[in-house]
Motif scaffolding. Structure first.
Motif, PDB file in Angstrom:
ATOM      1  N   GLU A   1      55.048  55.782  45.080  1.00  9.40           N
ATOM      2  CA  GLU A   1      54.947  54.853  43.952  1.00  9.40           C
ATOM      3  C   GLU A   1      55.101  53.389  44.337  1.00  9.40           C
ATOM      4  O   GLU A   1      55.259  52.527  43.480  1.00  9.40           O
ATOM      5  N   TRP A   2      55.069  53.080  45.619  1.00  5.31           N
ATOM      6  CA  TRP A   2      55.091  51.690  46.087  1.00  5.31           C
ATOM      7  C   TRP A   2      53.725  51.351  46.642  1.00  5.31           C
ATOM      8  O   TRP A   2      53.158  52.114  47.422  1.00  5.31           O
ATOM      9  N   VAL A   3      53.215  50.191  46.264  1.00  9.58           N
ATOM     10  CA  VAL A   3      51.934  49.744  46.804  1.00  9.58           C
ATOM     11  C   VAL A   3      52.148  49.363  48.263  1.00  9.58           C
ATOM     12  O   VAL A   3      52.900  48.444  48.570  1.00  9.58           O
ATOM     13  N   ARG A   4      51.523  50.093  49.163  1.00 13.42           N
ATOM     14  CA  ARG A   4      51.669  49.827  50.598  1.00 13.42           C
ATOM     15  C   ARG A   4      50.549  48.947  51.118  1.00 13.42           C
ATOM     16  O   ARG A   4      50.734  48.212  52.070  1.00 13.42           O
ATOM     17  N   GLN A   5      49.378  49.049  50.479  1.00 14.97           N
ATOM     18  CA  GLN A   5      48.256  48.244  50.943  1.00 14.97           C
ATOM     19  C   GLN A   5      47.308  47.984  49.778  1.00 14.97           C
ATOM     20  O   GLN A   5      46.953  48.904  49.041  1.00 14.97           O
ATOM     21  N   THR A   6      46.916  46.732  49.634  1.00 15.52           N
ATOM     22  CA  THR A   6      45.894  46.380  48.667  1.00 15.52           C
ATOM     23  C   THR A   6      44.589  46.253  49.446  1.00 15.52           C
ATOM     24  O   THR A   6      44.436  45.357  50.268  1.00 15.52           O
ATOM     25  N   ILE A   7      43.691  47.170  49.187  1.00 13.97           N
ATOM     26  CA  ILE A   7      42.420  47.194  49.900  1.00 13.97           C
ATOM     27  C   ILE A   7      41.427  46.240  49.231  1.00 13.97           C
ATOM     28  O   ILE A   7      40.716  45.505  49.893  1.00 13.97           O
ATOM     29  N   ARG A   8      41.428  46.249  47.901  1.00 15.86           N
ATOM     30  CA  ARG A   8      40.541  45.371  47.133  1.00 15.86           C
ATOM     31  C   ARG A   8      41.203  45.068  45.795  1.00 15.86           C
ATOM     32  O   ARG A   8      41.728  45.962  45.144  1.00 15.86           O
ATOM     33  N   ASN A   9      41.171  43.787  45.403  1.00 11.18           N
ATOM     34  CA  ASN A   9      41.702  43.408  44.097  1.00 11.18           C
ATOM     35  C   ASN A   9      40.972  42.151  43.621  1.00 11.18           C
ATOM     36  O   ASN A   9      41.257  41.058  44.091  1.00 11.18           O
ATOM     37  N   THR A  10      40.050  42.342  42.682  1.00 10.36           N
ATOM     38  CA  THR A  10      39.335  41.198  42.113  1.00 10.36           C
ATOM     39  C   THR A  10      39.896  40.845  40.736  1.00 10.36           C
ATOM     40  O   THR A  10      39.270  40.114  39.983  1.00 10.36           O
ATOM     41  N   CYS A  11      41.076  41.344  40.420  1.00  7.81           N
ATOM     42  CA  CYS A  11      41.698  41.126  39.104  1.00  7.81           C
ATOM     43  C   CYS A  11      42.694  39.968  39.107  1.00  7.81           C
ATOM     44  O   CYS A  11      43.612  39.931  38.289  1.00  7.81           O
ATOM     45  N   ASP A  12      42.533  39.020  40.005  1.00  6.67           N
ATOM     46  CA  ASP A  12      43.474  37.903  40.100  1.00  6.67           C
ATOM     47  C   ASP A  12      43.523  37.052  38.834  1.00  6.67           C
ATOM     48  O   ASP A  12      44.563  36.479  38.512  1.00  6.67           O
ATOM     49  N   THR A  13      42.406  36.949  38.110  1.00  7.27           N
ATOM     50  CA  THR A  13      42.363  36.090  36.921  1.00  7.27           C
ATOM     51  C   THR A  13      42.808  36.800  35.653  1.00  7.27           C
ATOM     52  O   THR A  13      42.856  36.189  34.592  1.00  7.27           O
ATOM     53  N   ILE A  14      43.107  38.081  35.738  1.00  4.14           N
ATOM     54  CA  ILE A  14      43.562  38.854  34.578  1.00  4.14           C
ATOM     55  C   ILE A  14      45.060  39.093  34.725  1.00  4.14           C
ATOM     56  O   ILE A  14      45.591  39.193  35.818  1.00  4.14           O
ATOM     57  N   TRP A  15      45.760  39.208  33.598  1.00  3.20           N
ATOM     58  CA  TRP A  15      47.216  39.368  33.576  1.00  3.20           C
ATOM     59  C   TRP A  15      47.695  40.642  34.240  1.00  3.20           C
ATOM     60  O   TRP A  15      48.879  40.818  34.471  1.00  3.20           O
ATOM     61  N   LEU A  16      46.815  41.560  34.604  1.00  3.90           N
ATOM     62  CA  LEU A  16      47.192  42.877  35.102  1.00  3.90           C
ATOM     63  C   LEU A  16      47.540  42.855  36.584  1.00  3.90           C
ATOM     64  O   LEU A  16      46.749  42.384  37.404  1.00  3.90           O
ATOM     65  N   ASP A  17      48.725  43.335  36.927  1.00  7.73           N
ATOM     66  CA  ASP A  17      49.087  43.519  38.329  1.00  7.73           C
ATOM     67  C   ASP A  17      48.365  44.745  38.862  1.00  7.73           C
ATOM     68  O   ASP A  17      47.743  45.485  38.113  1.00  7.73           O
ATOM     69  N   THR A  18      48.513  44.983  40.169  1.00  2.90           N
ATOM     70  CA  THR A  18      47.933  46.207  40.726  1.00  2.90           C
ATOM     71  C   THR A  18      48.604  47.401  40.052  1.00  2.90           C
ATOM     72  O   THR A  18      49.810  47.398  39.806  1.00  2.90           O
ATOM     73  N   LEU A  19      47.794  48.401  39.751  1.00  2.00           N
ATOM     74  CA  LEU A  19      48.286  49.530  38.966  1.00  2.00           C
ATOM     75  C   LEU A  19      48.391  50.803  39.791  1.00  2.00           C
ATOM     76  O   LEU A  19      47.390  51.304  40.303  1.00  2.00           O
ATOM     77  N   THR A  20      49.594  51.317  39.903  1.00  2.00           N
ATOM     78  CA  THR A  20      49.812  52.648  40.451  1.00  2.00           C
ATOM     79  C   THR A  20      49.661  53.632  39.288  1.00  2.00           C
ATOM     80  O   THR A  20      49.503  53.229  38.136  1.00  2.00           O
ATOM     81  N   VAL A  21      49.737  54.921  39.569  1.00  2.00           N
ATOM     82  CA  VAL A  21      49.686  55.908  38.483  1.00  2.00           C
ATOM     83  C   VAL A  21      50.890  55.720  37.567  1.00  2.00           C
ATOM     84  O   VAL A  21      50.771  55.805  36.346  1.00  2.00           O
ATOM     85  N   GLU A  22      52.043  55.409  38.141  1.00  2.00           N
ATOM     86  CA  GLU A  22      53.235  55.132  37.324  1.00  2.00           C
ATOM     87  C   GLU A  22      52.961  53.952  36.377  1.00  2.00           C
ATOM     88  O   GLU A  22      53.316  53.985  35.195  1.00  2.00           O
ATOM     89  N   GLY A  23      52.313  52.912  36.886  1.00  2.00           N
ATOM     90  CA  GLY A  23      51.945  51.763  36.062  1.00  2.00           C
ATOM     91  C   GLY A  23      50.954  52.142  34.968  1.00  2.00           C
ATOM     92  O   GLY A  23      51.017  51.617  33.854  1.00  2.00           O
ATOM     93  N   LEU A  24      50.029  53.056  35.271  1.00  2.00           N
ATOM     94  CA  LEU A  24      49.078  53.535  34.256  1.00  2.00           C
ATOM     95  C   LEU A  24      49.802  54.286  33.139  1.00  2.00           C
ATOM     96  O   LEU A  24      49.461  54.144  31.968  1.00  2.00           O
ATOM     97  N   PHE A  25      50.801  55.088  33.507  1.00  2.00           N
ATOM     98  CA  PHE A  25      51.588  55.794  32.483  1.00  2.00           C
ATOM     99  C   PHE A  25      52.339  54.786  31.610  1.00  2.00           C
ATOM    100  O   PHE A  25      52.396  54.944  30.387  1.00  2.00           O
ATOM    101  N   GLU A  26      52.922  53.743  32.219  1.00  2.00           N
ATOM    102  CA  GLU A  26      53.631  52.720  31.439  1.00  2.00           C
ATOM    103  C   GLU A  26      52.671  51.984  30.503  1.00  2.00           C
ATOM    104  O   GLU A  26      52.986  51.754  29.334  1.00  2.00           O
ATOM    105  N   LEU A  27      51.498  51.617  31.014  1.00  2.00           N
ATOM    106  CA  LEU A  27      50.493  50.942  30.191  1.00  2.00           C
ATOM    107  C   LEU A  27      50.039  51.831  29.040  1.00  2.00           C
ATOM    108  O   LEU A  27      49.926  51.380  27.904  1.00  2.00           O
ATOM    109  N   SER A  28      49.824  53.107  29.315  1.00  2.00           N
ATOM    110  CA  SER A  28      49.379  54.026  28.262  1.00  2.00           C
ATOM    111  C   SER A  28      50.436  54.161  27.173  1.00  2.00           C
ATOM    112  O   SER A  28      50.110  54.206  25.986  1.00  2.00           O
TER     113      SER A  28
END
Length: 191
Positions: free
Chosen positions: A77-104
């Motif tokens: 549940e820890w982000v070890r590597q960001t391979i691609r992230n084009t969401c810099d301009t959106i309020w959303l941090d990188t999302l793990t599955v745990e983060g998806l459950f929290e968002l849902s």
């Protein structure tokens, strides 16, 4: 005299019936679980039973009129590597599955409508026209999270009617629509 006794007995019986029904209703309300929570709990159970702890996840995010992508590697549940992230301009941090459950959970717990903007008189309110979470059948992670809302006149608010009478015009509730969609494009177990 008999009529008075019958009337007292009838009223007492009705009050007892109403009190009993109220108690049953309260007990049912306390034990009732909304279907969204039950589905989330079941999905969390499937996710918790998975045979791996590390994974790579690829997401497509649509928010604030923009589309972006994330691909990350997660270990425990820890982000070890960001391979691609084009969401810099959106309020959303990188999302793990745990983060998806929290968002849902946040999306499903938002009231069906709320004042907009919240700190001012409630002339308009944001109404959620659609929201939902779709879980992966096998592993249980939130495969798609979506929310759709729009700004509408708040016909039930005294503030709305006061403004209408005082100014002789409808308030400016521009039909500002908001969309949020997060889709899991791929989830690959690692180890």
């Amino acid at each position: 005299m008999r009529l008075a006794r019958r009337l007292i007995v009838l009223v007492t019986a009705l009050l007892t019936l109403v009190a009993g029904m109220s108690a049953c209703g309260m007990a049912a309300a306390v034990t009732w679980t909304p279907p969204e929570r039950a589905a989330r709990a079941e999905a969390l159970g499937r996710w918790g039973a998975r045979p791996f702890t590390s994974y790579r996840i690829a997401l497509r995010v649509e928010a604030l009129g923009k589309v972006c992508y994330q691909q990350i590697e997660v270990r425990g549940e820890w982000v070890r590597q960001t391979i691609r992230n084009t969401c810099d301009t959106i309020w959303l941090d990188t999302l793990t599955v745990e983060g998806l459950f929290e968002l849902s959970e946040q999306i499903e717990e938002i009231p069906a409508s709320r004042c907009a903007p919240p700190a001012q008189p409630c002339l308009c309110h944001r109404v959620f026209t659609r929201r939902g979470v779709y879980y992966d059948e096998r592993l249980g992670y939130p495969a798609t999270v979506l929310a759709r809302s729009e700004l509408q006149y708040n016909w039930t608010s005294p503030d709305f009617w006061r403004r209408l009478v005082e100014e002789g015009a409808l308030p400016s509730c521009t039909p500002a629509r908001r969309r949020l969609t997060v889709q899991v494009l791929a989830l690959t177990p690692l180890e």
